[in-house]
Design a protein around this motif. Structure first.
Motif, short mmCIF file in Angstrom:
data_model
loop_
_atom_site.label_atom_id
_atom_site.label_comp_id
_atom_site.label_asym_id
_atom_site.label_seq_id
_atom_site.Cartn_x
_atom_site.Cartn_y
_atom_site.Cartn_z
N TRP A 107 31.82 -22.21 25.17
CA TRP A 107 30.48 -21.70 25.39
C TRP A 107 30.06 -20.89 23.93
CZ3 TRP A 107 26.08 -22.93 27.33
CH2 TRP A 107 25.12 -21.88 27.68
N MET A 113 21.69 -22.11 35.95
CA MET A 113 22.70 -23.21 35.65
C MET A 113 22.49 -24.03 34.43
SD MET A 113 23.35 -26.18 38.09
CE MET A 113 24.61 -27.44 37.91
N TRP A 152 21.19 -18.12 31.63
CA TRP A 152 22.55 -17.59 31.66
C TRP A 152 22.72 -16.13 31.26
CZ3 TRP A 152 25.76 -15.91 27.70
CH2 TRP A 152 27.05 -15.59 28.08
N PRO A 168 26.66 -27.84 28.83
CA PRO A 168 27.07 -26.67 28.02
C PRO A 168 26.85 -26.96 26.58
CG PRO A 168 28.29 -27.03 30.20
CD PRO A 168 27.32 -28.17 30.04
N GLU A 172 26.63 -15.27 36.17
CA GLU A 172 27.40 -16.41 35.98
C GLU A 172 28.26 -16.38 34.56
OE1 GLU A 172 25.34 -20.04 35.45
OE2 GLU A 172 23.61 -19.45 36.63
N GLU A 184 17.80 -22.03 29.36
CA GLU A 184 19.32 -22.24 30.04
C GLU A 184 20.05 -21.15 29.54
OE1 GLU A 184 20.12 -26.72 31.44
OE2 GLU A 184 20.55 -26.17 29.48
N GLU A 235 30.83 -17.72 31.70
CA GLU A 235 30.74 -18.85 30.59
C GLU A 235 30.75 -20.26 31.22
OE1 GLU A 235 33.14 -16.78 30.28
OE2 GLU A 235 31.93 -15.29 29.02
N PRO A 236 29.83 -21.06 31.01
CA PRO A 236 29.72 -22.41 31.54
C PRO A 236 30.87 -23.16 30.99
CG PRO A 236 27.77 -22.47 30.48
CD PRO A 236 28.52 -21.01 30.36
N HIS A 237 31.59 -22.97 30.17
CA HIS A 237 32.37 -24.08 29.30
C HIS A 237 33.47 -22.96 28.58
CE1 HIS A 237 34.00 -26.89 26.67
NE2 HIS A 237 33.64 -27.79 27.42
#
Length: 56
Positions: free
Chosen positions: A28, A1, A16, A5, A21, A12, A23-25
């Protein structure tokens, strides 16, 4: 996690890269460019066991 981002840690990013997961944003890719860990990114892209091997 990824907690922040827009400023991910090296750990991190690696976490990732080796996860399922998404893309966190939406920006990214841009955040990864700003971080500048290109040697690490090349290692992930070269690793056939890395789920994000083909991430662009």
């Amino acid at each position: 996690m990824v907690r922040n981002p827009s400023n991910p840690t090296v750990q991190e990013i690696k976490g990732w890269a080796y996860s399922a997961e998404v893309e966190p944003h939406q920006e990214w890719e841009l955040f990864l460019l700003w971080k500048g860990q290109f040697i690490d990114y090349l290692a992930y892209a070269s690793d056939i066991n890395c789920p994000k091997e083909n991430f662009s």
